[in-house]
Design an enzyme around this catalytic site. Structure first.
Site, PDB file in Angstrom:
ATOM      1  N   LYS A  96      31.454  20.895  42.504  1.00  0.00           N
ATOM      2  CA  LYS A  96      31.998  22.257  42.490  1.00  0.00           C
ATOM      3  C   LYS A  96      33.241  22.391  43.364  1.00  0.00           C
ATOM      4  CE  LYS A  96      29.156  25.206  44.122  1.00  0.00           C
ATOM      5  NZ  LYS A  96      29.669  25.173  45.514  1.00  0.00           N
TER       6      LYS A  96
ATOM      7  N   THR B   6      35.151  19.960  44.471  1.00  0.00           N
ATOM      8  CA  THR B   6      36.169  19.090  43.881  1.00  0.00           C
ATOM      9  C   THR B   6      36.872  19.792  42.722  1.00  0.00           C
ATOM     10  OG1 THR B   6      34.880  17.138  44.499  1.00  0.00           O
ATOM     11  CG2 THR B   6      36.547  16.845  42.786  1.00  0.00           C
TER      12      THR B   6
ATOM     13  N   PHE C  21      26.225  26.270  46.217  1.00  0.00           N
ATOM     14  CA  PHE C  21      25.096  25.902  45.360  1.00  0.00           C
ATOM     15  C   PHE C  21      25.254  26.499  43.954  1.00  0.00           C
ATOM     16  CE2 PHE C  21      22.810  25.250  49.542  1.00  0.00           C
ATOM     17  CZ  PHE C  21      22.821  23.875  49.453  1.00  0.00           C
TER      18      PHE C  21
ATOM     19  N   PHE D 248      31.939  12.143  34.154  1.00  0.00           N
ATOM     20  CA  PHE D 248      31.692  10.857  34.799  1.00  0.00           C
ATOM     21  C   PHE D 248      32.001   9.740  33.793  1.00  0.00           C
ATOM     22  CE2 PHE D 248      29.721  13.434  37.876  1.00  0.00           C
ATOM     23  CZ  PHE D 248      29.406  12.676  38.999  1.00  0.00           C
TER      24      PHE D 248
ATOM     25  N   TRP E 162      38.490  14.561  39.719  1.00  0.00           N
ATOM     26  CA  TRP E 162      38.092  13.563  40.713  1.00  0.00           C
ATOM     27  C   TRP E 162      38.953  12.311  40.573  1.00  0.00           C
ATOM     28  CZ3 TRP E 162      36.368   8.552  40.815  1.00  0.00           C
ATOM     29  CH2 TRP E 162      35.807   8.102  42.023  1.00  0.00           C
TER      30      TRP E 162
END
Length: 558
Positions: free
Chosen positions: A72, A74, A302, A383, A411
């Site tokens: 989050k 990032t 969160f 990812f 990322w």
């Protein structure tokens, strides 16, 4: 392929002088108090008087977190960089990390990969000393409280009913319950006591919700520290502690200016946890970012059931803020965990587990759109192990809810990986209008407000109030605190108060074990489940891997 760690990326990236970052943000050097070459505090009072119109406010939140990670912070940083890539004047506003997670298990809060705020070592460690000032103010109040009792107890305080705890910014379970004042009359009044982690202190909440130093002092004066023998609340104002506490906080309350790896101005200020507090950076930081940027990008801690709910129902209500758009961050990996897949198997394609986990994302998105009436976009933090089929399934399910899902690769690529997300955020801000509303109104009884959050946001059937909690609610309402918003302390790992209930559980009730008033912050805290206001370190804490060499270069910090 060997990847650089976050700290290695940060240390290899040349930083711009903070004066250059300030100039980019339109901040006069007269408004800057430098803390070395790459950090500064801002005189936000002058900035707020600049006459500049407010920019657009974008909130970044996330699905229910899992050990697989969501990214989050990032994504928040990468989005701000991405907006700069498409020619938009963006400023990011974040919370300061707590040393508890830094040395514990969760890690810091400076982003990751090529989407970080820097200098990350400073930000994740002592930074500009704000947390130390908050802890000192908290503990000064505790010392003055116990000293008042020792010196004759003119206010008739019952030592058995003191609610104010000391604090330290460290995960230290040994300090949850202590007995102090022992060793004879000269050492105080023996009593049961305890410590909270600094980010759970009401001083942190007050600090983050105050609009200026005068509001800070007013809020500090209202803090309830305990009760008298005849059941009257005792406040920090009655203990005459407010002036000294405010003096400790006078520099801390000024927001901190740093930069992203790509030189985007970043304001990092305040840091309450979202599972045990309201989970947002300071109102001052957010409003300053709105004055400095055409787009102010901020995050709440969160999942959206915690940080976003409190951002919207507490912070926005108190500060008069309305987000123009909301970004909900998700990863395929985390969604597969919500679908029951073990962490060890997340690298393989599993559309069945993903389908079972997607309702978690759908509920969060539905809440943002249908409960709060805000435009939303899903950012899929990709990812390398995610397959095209998995990504397509997420995009398809979001489309069925009328929400666009956008791939985010910040990322690995920084701002370049956030351009598509930036374009969608701009479209939402320019083409869609928020129909913002809260999940409850303040004139409802306390129990009904808690019930509204549980039913509307968590998806639960209702609330069970243990007798002690029900009795305290009745007492708080009789004392005039019935119109406060509610801050529900709950596990971050589930919509429910049971961390094992993953996905989008139904048919559950939430049990409120106790409540307390944070009168300075202006909300009632409801504690559920096994939530702790002083966490502990894991079996192998992150601190074991952190070191510094003879040149002062830190390693092991993620």
């Amino acid at each position: 392929m060997a990847y650089l760690s976050d700290i290695e990326i940060a240390q290899k990236t040349p930083l711009k002088p903070i004066t250059e970052i300030a100039e980019k943000a339109g901040i006069s050097l007269d408004h800057l108090e430098q803390y070395g070459r790459y950090k500064a505090k801002l005189d936000n009072r002058l900035i707020m008087k600049s006459g500049r119109p407010n920019g657009k406010l974008v909130l970044v939140t996330a699905i229910t977190p899992t050990p697989a990670g969501e990214g989050k912070t990032t994504t928040t940083i990468g989005l701000a960089d991405g907006l700069r890539k498409i020619g938009k004047n963006s400023v990011v506003a974040l919370r300061e990390p707590s040393l508890g997670p830094v040395f514990g298990i969760k890690g810091g809060a400076a982003g990751g990969g090529y989407a970080q705020v820097v200098p990350m070592e400073d930000i994740n460690l002592h930074f500009t000393g704000d947390f130390h000032a908050i802890g000192a103010a908290n503990n000064l109040l505790a010392a003055m409280l116990d000293n008042h009792i020792y010196q004759g107890n003119a206010l008739n305080i019952d030592p058995r009913r003191i609610t104010w705890k000391r604090c330290v910014d460290m995960n230290d379970r040994q300090l949850r319950f202590v007995v102090d004042g022992i060793g004879g009359k000269a050492n105080g009044t023996p009593r049961e006591d305890g410590y909270d982690i600094t980010v759970a202190s009401e001083i942190m909440a007050v600090f983050c919700l105050a609009s200026d130093i005068d509001d800070l002092k007013e809020r500090l004066s209202k803090i309830v520290v305990g009760y008298t023998y005849d059941d009257k609340p005792v406040t920090a104002g009655q203990l005459k502690a407010v002036g000294a506490m405010a003096a400790l906080l006078k520099d801390a309350i000024k927001p901190n200016l740093v930069q992203t790896l790509e030189g985007t101005p970043a304001i990092v200020h305040g840091g309450p946890f979202a599972n045990i507090a309201h989970g947002c950076n300071s109102v001052i930081a957010t409003k300053t970012a709105l004055k400095l940027g055409d787009y102010a990008i901020t995050e709440a801690g969160f999942g959206a059931d915690l940080g976003a709910e409190k951002f919207l129902d507490i912070k926005c209500r108190m500060a008069g803020l309305v987000p123009n758009a909301v970004v909900v961050v998700a990863t395929v990996r985390a969604l597969k965990m919500h679908g029951g897949l073990p962490k060890t198997e997340l690298g393989s394609e599993d559309l069945s587990a993903l389908e079972k986990g997607l309702p978690n994302l759908m509920r969060h998105v539905s809440n943002i759109k249908n409960v709060y009436g805000l435009p939303a976009v899903v950012a899929v933090n990709r990812f390398p192990t995610d397959t095209d089929a998995e990504i397509e399934l997420v995009i398809k399910k979001c489309a069925e809810l009328g929400v666009k899902a956008v791939l985010s690769d910040v990322w690995a690529k920084g701002g370049d990986g956030g351009v598509e997300l930036a374009n969608e955020v701009v479209r939402l801000c320019e083409e869609e209008k928020p129909d913002f509303r809260f999940s409850y109104e303040l004139d409802l009884p306390i129990e009904k407000k808690i019930e509204a959050v549980v039913k509307k946001v968590y998806g639960g059937d209702g609330v069970t109030f243990l007798p002690a909690a029900a009795k305290e609610i009745a007492r708080l309402e009789s004392l005039g605190f019935g119109n406060c918003p509610v801050c529900i302390a709950k596990t971050q790992y589930s919509f429910s108060d049971d961390p094992t209930k993953l996905g989008a559980p139904t048919g559950f009730t939430v049990t409120v074990k106790s409540v307390k008033i944070s009168a300075g912050a202006g909300f009632v805290v409801a504690l559920t489940g096994d939530i702790l206001t002083m966490p502990g370190l894991p079996k192998v804490p992150a601190a074991e891997k952190i070191d510094v060499d003879s040149d002062g270069v830190i390693s092991g910090l993620f």
